[in-house]
Each structure stands twice: as C-alpha cells, then as structure tokens.
Design an enzyme around this catalytic site. Structure first.
Site, mmCIF file in Angstrom:
data_model
loop_
_atom_site.group_PDB
_atom_site.id
_atom_site.type_symbol
_atom_site.label_atom_id
_atom_site.label_comp_id
_atom_site.label_asym_id
_atom_site.label_seq_id
_atom_site.Cartn_x
_atom_site.Cartn_y
_atom_site.Cartn_z
ATOM 1 N N GLU A 86 0.894 -1.166 0.000
ATOM 2 C CA GLU A 86 0.000 0.000 0.000
ATOM 3 C C GLU A 86 0.924 1.204 0.000
ATOM 4 O O GLU A 86 1.559 1.516 1.000
ATOM 5 C CB GLU A 86 -0.921 -0.039 1.232
ATOM 6 C CG GLU A 86 -2.104 0.894 1.125
ATOM 7 C CD GLU A 86 -1.786 2.279 1.638
ATOM 8 O OE1 GLU A 86 -1.407 3.137 0.799
ATOM 9 O OE2 GLU A 86 -1.917 2.521 2.841
ATOM 10 N N CYS A 139 -2.129 8.682 3.305
ATOM 11 C CA CYS A 139 -2.023 8.242 1.907
ATOM 12 C C CYS A 139 -3.309 8.571 1.160
ATOM 13 O O CYS A 139 -3.268 8.970 0.002
ATOM 14 C CB CYS A 139 -1.703 6.756 1.829
ATOM 15 S SG CYS A 139 -2.742 5.729 2.866
ATOM 16 N N GLU A 147 3.427 13.024 -4.712
ATOM 17 C CA GLU A 147 2.638 13.079 -3.485
ATOM 18 C C GLU A 147 3.252 14.115 -2.548
ATOM 19 O O GLU A 147 4.450 14.050 -2.254
ATOM 20 C CB GLU A 147 2.630 11.716 -2.798
ATOM 21 C CG GLU A 147 1.897 11.729 -1.472
ATOM 22 C CD GLU A 147 1.764 10.345 -0.853
ATOM 23 O OE1 GLU A 147 0.670 10.028 -0.365
ATOM 24 O OE2 GLU A 147 2.754 9.590 -0.858
#
Length: 459
Positions: free
Chosen positions: A231, A265, A362
């Site tokens: 993940e 996230c 990100e």
C-alpha cells in the site's frame, strides 16, 4: 545488544521522548523464532477460539484508548481527538474480524467428477509488516488482525518515529490473551530488515510506505519468492463536476486534505474542478484554508497540529517552493512559521500543472493542489493522469452517473462519492499503478495471506 539507538521526538516541543536500543541480529532472529514457535500452536486453535481473542483485543484497545491516543499525539503530533477515533476504528476492525472471520475462513465443498473437493483457507506462517508513522495503531492493526485471525504469526517493524506505539500494541494484544511472542515487534535497521525478509520462517511481507520503498521491499521479497502486499503513496484526485453541491464539495475537500495534519495516503490531495465551478471553489477553499489556525494537538479546538518531523516539514515546503517556481501560485499558507514545533500551515496552490511536484508527486502534508478542467470528462482525464491510483472522489448531484464514472473510468482502488472517508472494516482498501497491489480489510484483505489449499477426495 546493539550500541545503536532509536529516539522518539515530540514534534510539538521538539524534545526527546524516549531512547530505545536497536536489536542485535541475534535478538531480531530470536523474535522471528518465537513468533514461529507460537504460530505452530496458534494455527491449531479453532477459528472461533482465535476470534474470541480478537474480540478481547477490541475491548483492550477501547480500555487503553486515552493512553494510546496520548502516546500517538506525543510521538507524531496527531490531533488527540483523531487519535481516539483511530483507536475506535481499530477496535471496529477487531469487532468485524471476530464476527465474520470464522465464517469467511470456513472450509468450502466442491463437486468433483469422481469424488468431492474441499477448499481450506489454511495459515501460511509468519507474516512480516513494515509500517509508517502516520497511523501508529491503525497501520499495524490493519494487517496484523487479519493475519492473526487466519492463524498466522505476525512481525512488525514500525517506523522509528512511533516506536513506543508499536510496543504498546504488542502489550495490548498480549493483555487480551494473544499468546506471548506470536506478535513480535522488531527494533531494527533497514539492513537488518532485509535479513528478516530473507528468513526461512517468514512467509509473506506487507508494506505501507512510499512507492520507492515499496519497489525496494518487493524486489527483496521477490528474490526469495515471497508474496507481498503493498500500500504505497498516492496523489488522490477529488473531482468537482458541473452539477456538484459546491458548499458540500468545499467543506469536504478542506476536511479531506487536513485530516491527520495532511499526512495520510488517502488524503484528498488534487482538486480537479470544472470551469463552471472553478472560481467559486478557489475563493471558498482559500478562505477556509486561510482561517485554519495551527496549534497544540492536545487542545480540542486545534484544527491543524505539527508535522511528524523537521525533515518531513522541510520536504513539504521544498515541494511547494518547487511548484511555485514551476508556475503554481499560492492562495493560502506557504510560509514556514517562526515558532517551536514542526508546523506547516494549510497551503493551497492554483495554476497547478504537469512538471510541478504539486501535480506529479505526493505531497505528504497539508498542501492542496487545485486544477481547472474544461468539463466532467476532462476532469476524469486529469485525475487519471497520475502514476498513482489509491483513492479519489467525485462530487455530483447525479449519484448514478457518478457511480458509473467511478466504476468504469476512475483508475484507482477506492472512490468516495459526495464524501471523504479513509477506511471501513468491511470494504477493501488498496490501490493500482504506483500505489501498489493487494488489499486490506474485508473478505479480500482477510484472505491475502492464506494458503488456499485444494483437497481432493476419491469417491
């Protein structure tokens, strides 16, 4: 005992909380061995017996909620209220697993041409988890509870920033009746971690972290033929369609970006707004972001606490500066405050375009990227123009159409419609592309680390 140490530091006060010795190789291997030995007995317990221990873990988590939430706030700056909600989510995962695990893992019968078939969901062995600091309890619970329900042993290498939280979880598990040593916490370096992956008794590896860390761990695990669940990072897009409820969209997108001090996230990160709504969205969003005050995460009134570390804060600020140099414009925040604690303000960028970190990468902090789209279809094209694909969202009054767009066109693992949510115990969690593979939660997550065994019996 190694002479190296780990220090946890309070991001609000910048003071050292605690120092822990890093394990020697022999001590680390002993943790693996003890988990395996405990597994040999745990795997023979009935599914109902395992479920009753997991139900007891839920009770023990709730009993420890205030103490655990405080430790998470001290170690990584999480709002105290968010920490209490996190513990409640973890207890909910245990409740769901204890209730549904025994049935979902039951043997299945198959008709064969000559005889009968049985499919069993058997334990695999010891599963190794490498976890980040942003949800010190949840990240560890999310993979460990499903593996424990299956009958596996579990190892945890937690982020150094929340070492105390990992050890507290082990103590809670054991207080609730989990056999001692079955859930082993490793205080080790990255080099030692590679040796754990290679260990003969370790049968699977799961990691939550950056896409770079995921590739490194996946390559190491693949070199010894071990299954992984990854993940990884994301740059989740929330689409504001022409027919969106604009007030709801602005309010939800502000909350979705700042949740957990922007260090999630599946935070809402890119806001792709159609021309029809763009100016009003930018105005409303900037007003709300400019009004967000940073403060002590222990105070109920605080909406934005400090970031986990100076390194993390400086990295976020550099990404903002690089985006501005690439043509983005700041409409809220963007300045490192002159105060104690690793704070970064709620920051919103417009004129975000390819080539800027705010578009391509990100940003793991309270920074929003607002992007203009021509229409709904263009918004979906921009959303998918990313190497990531973890979560995302759509705001539209036409829910049926939004569902169709989400299922057919949105190249991501999870989609919220007219809301922001991070995780549900009964819904699969995970992504595609550089956001990783495999799922956690729900039936799919429960069965990621099982030996699906086919037994054929002659008539």
């Amino acid at each position: 005992m190694s002479d190296k140490t780990i220090q946890t530091i309070n991001p609000l006060t910048e003071e050292v909380l605690k120092t822990y010795p890093i394990m020697s190789d022999d001590e680390a291997m002993d943790v693996v061995q003890k988990s395996h030995e405990a597994f040999l007995e745990w795997r023979l317990k009935s599914r109902e017996e395992r479920a009753s221990v997991i139900a007891a873990i839920a009770k023990e988590l709730r009993a420890s909620k205030d103490e655990y939430a405080q430790l998470m706030t001290d170690e990584m700056g999480k709002l105290l209220s968010d920490g209490k909600n996190e513990i409640e989510l973890c207890a909910g995962i245990c409740d769901w697993t204890a209730k549904h695990g025994p049935d979902l893992l039951a043997d299945e019968e198959r008709d064969l041409q000559q005889g009968r078939g049985i499919v069993t969901y058997s334990p695999m062995g010891v599963i190794y988890g490498i976890q980040p600091w942003n949800f010190p309890c949840y990240q560890a619970v999310r993979y460990s509870i499903s593996s424990l329900m299956v009958g596996n042993g579990v190892l945890l290498k937690h982020s150094e920033d929340c070492t105390g939280s990992g050890l507290m979880l082990r103590d809670i598990y054991e207080r609730a009746g989990l056999p001692k040593g079955l859930f082993g916490v490793l205080l080790i370096t990255h080099d030692q971690s590679d040796k754990i992956i290679e260990h003969d008794l370790v049968r699977g590896v799961t990691l939550t972290g950056s896409d770079k860390a995921g590739r490194t761990v996946a390559q190491k695990a693949a070199s010894v033929s071990k299954k992984t669940v990854l993940e990884l990072g994301s740059n989740d897009a929330y689409l504001v369609f022409d027919d969106a409820d604009l007030d709801l969209a602005i309010k939800t997108c502000v909350q979705g970006r700042l949740f957990n001090n922007g260090q999630t996230c599946v935070n809402a990160k890119r806001f792709i707004v159609t021309e029809a709504n763009y100016d009003a969205f930018v105005k409303g969003y900037a007003e709300k972001f400019n009004a967000i005050e940073m403060g002590d995460p222990n105070e109920d009134s605080t909406k934005l606490g400090p970031m986990v570390s100076k390194r993390q804060r400086d990295q976020v600020h550099k990404q903002v500066q690089d985006s501005v140099e690439g043509g983005a414009r700041i409409v809220a925040g963007g300045t490192v405050p002159d105060r104690k604690g690793w704070f970064y303000p709620a920051t919103a960028l417009v004129d975000v375009a390819p080539g800027q970190p705010a578009y391509d990468d990100e940003i793991f902090g309270p920074v929003a990227s607002i992007i203009k789209a021509k229409d709904d279809e263009d918004a979906m094209r921009i959303a998918n123009d990313s190497r990531y694909g973890l979560g995302g969202g759509i705001f539209s009054k036409n829910v049926d159409r939004a569902i169709e767009m989400a299922s057919k066109y949105f190249d991501t693992g999870m989609v919220n419609i007219n809301t922001f949510a991070i995780a549900q115990p009964n819904m699969p969690f995970g992504g595609v592309k550089d956001s990783g593979y495999g799922r956690e939660h729900g039936e799919v997550g429960l069965k990621e680390f099982v030996n699906v065994k086919a037994i054929s019996v002659a008539s």
